[in-house]
Scaffold this motif. Structure first.
Motif, mmCIF file in Angstrom:
data_model
loop_
_atom_site.group_PDB
_atom_site.id
_atom_site.type_symbol
_atom_site.label_atom_id
_atom_site.label_comp_id
_atom_site.label_asym_id
_atom_site.label_seq_id
_atom_site.Cartn_x
_atom_site.Cartn_y
_atom_site.Cartn_z
ATOM 1 N N TYR A 26 0.811 -1.227 0.000
ATOM 2 C CA TYR A 26 0.000 0.000 0.000
ATOM 3 C C TYR A 26 0.841 1.271 0.000
ATOM 4 N N ASN A 27 2.144 1.136 0.132
ATOM 5 C CA ASN A 27 3.040 2.285 0.102
ATOM 6 C C ASN A 27 4.229 1.953 -0.802
ATOM 7 N N PRO A 28 4.296 2.576 -2.002
ATOM 8 C CA PRO A 28 3.575 3.759 -2.470
ATOM 9 C C PRO A 28 2.148 3.445 -2.912
ATOM 10 N N GLU A 29 1.389 4.504 -3.175
ATOM 11 C CA GLU A 29 -0.005 4.343 -3.568
ATOM 12 C C GLU A 29 -0.130 3.577 -4.890
ATOM 13 N N ILE A 30 0.755 3.888 -5.821
ATOM 14 C CA ILE A 30 0.798 3.150 -7.090
ATOM 15 C C ILE A 30 2.175 2.505 -7.202
ATOM 16 N N THR A 31 2.222 1.189 -7.083
ATOM 17 C CA THR A 31 3.479 0.454 -7.145
ATOM 18 C C THR A 31 3.892 0.230 -8.592
ATOM 19 N N LYS A 68 -5.514 -2.204 -8.024
ATOM 20 C CA LYS A 68 -5.838 -1.714 -6.680
ATOM 21 C C LYS A 68 -4.691 -2.086 -5.743
ATOM 22 N N ASN A 69 -4.396 -1.195 -4.789
ATOM 23 C CA ASN A 69 -3.373 -1.511 -3.793
ATOM 24 C C ASN A 69 -4.016 -2.067 -2.519
ATOM 25 N N LEU A 126 -4.388 -0.778 0.520
ATOM 26 C CA LEU A 126 -4.833 0.128 1.582
ATOM 27 C C LEU A 126 -6.280 -0.129 1.995
ATOM 28 N N GLU A 127 -7.158 -0.309 1.026
ATOM 29 C CA GLU A 127 -8.560 -0.585 1.352
ATOM 30 C C GLU A 127 -8.678 -1.884 2.148
#
Length: 250
Positions: A211-216, A230-231, A233-234
């Motif tokens: 989830y980090n970074p937002e876009i891998t 989708k990452n 985080l959700e």
């Protein structure tokens, strides 16, 4: 003071501590605290029982999702089936006895995050990684009648393949691809699993537990080919809220 916390090692920057500390502040729970229990050995787990404040619940992360199970009095059926625990509820009895019950809310978080992305054509999944994070993933896929194969860099077990076996044909045949490895996590943001991304299409769904970074890098490779991405985080938010609900149930 009612204490909740995170068990793991190493912990570094903790999503859970930030999430719950902000939650307590927002909800005006001044008598609640969230502590990182960074233990270098699971043998030190009993120290948590002797913490200066009464502990009511724990989140559990790498590398103790399996090791902690030996200390629990009871384990939820789904968590037992998965073989990993990420949430522990401390039930404090009037006699002073503490009963520890284990759950796996990664299941809820992952299922609620992934399933809305899928349609009838999404029947096969490729899981990248075979560590603890993949256990809840496999459980959710099985539960939803999605067949899968896992890619591993370790000695191969049943239903596992090496990364060298992932060719364009396999990519085109598996429209769900899930990164259950830590590759691409900050600060090593240029890393990603070694697969033939050129075979991706707009029919593919790429889910990254990172989830980090937002876009891998894994996700950006999918975006370039029109895939849905989708990452994690959700999923993290979902498992955290499910844990909170468990801790507060009578």
């Amino acid at each position: 003071m009612k204490t909740f916390g995170l068990l793991g090692y190493p912990l570094g920057h903790s999503f859970s501590k930030k999430y719950f500390t902000e939650k307590f502040e927002k909800e005006g729970l001044a008598d609640h605290e969230y502590v990182n229990f960074e233990l270098d050995s699971i043998d030190r787990f009993p120290e948590i029982l002797d913490y200066k404040h009464e502990v009511y619940g724990l989140n559990c992360t790498i590398p103790y999702k399996q090791q902690v199970m030996q200390y629990l009095d009871d384990i939820d059926d789904e968590a037992y089936e998965v073989g990993a625990v990420n949430t522990i509820k401390f039930i404090r009895e009037e006699s002073g006895r503490i009963e520890l019950v284990g759950y796996n809310t990664d299941i809820i978080g992952f299922e609620n995050s992934l399933m809305p992305m899928l349609s009838e054509k999404h029947k096969k999944a490729l899981i990248l990684g075979t560590g603890g994070a993949s256990k809840a993933v496999k459980h959710v896929l099985t539960k939803n009648n999605i067949t899968f194969v896992s890619a591993s860099i370790e000695e191969l077990q049943e239903n596992e393949i090496g990364y060298d076996a992932i060719d364009e044909t396999m990519i085109k045949d598996h429209l769900i691809i899930i990164n259950a490895t830590p590759l691409g996590t900050f600060p090593k943001v240029d890393a990603c699993p070694d697969i033939p991304y050129n075979a991706l299409t707009s029919d593919h769904v790429l889910f990254d537990l990172v989830y980090n970074p937002e876009i891998t890098k894994f996700m950006s490779n999918g975006i370039e080919k029109g895939a849905s991405v989708k990452n994690g985080l959700e999923m993290l938010h979902g498992q955290a809220e499910a844990a909170w609900k468990i801790w507060n149930e009578d």
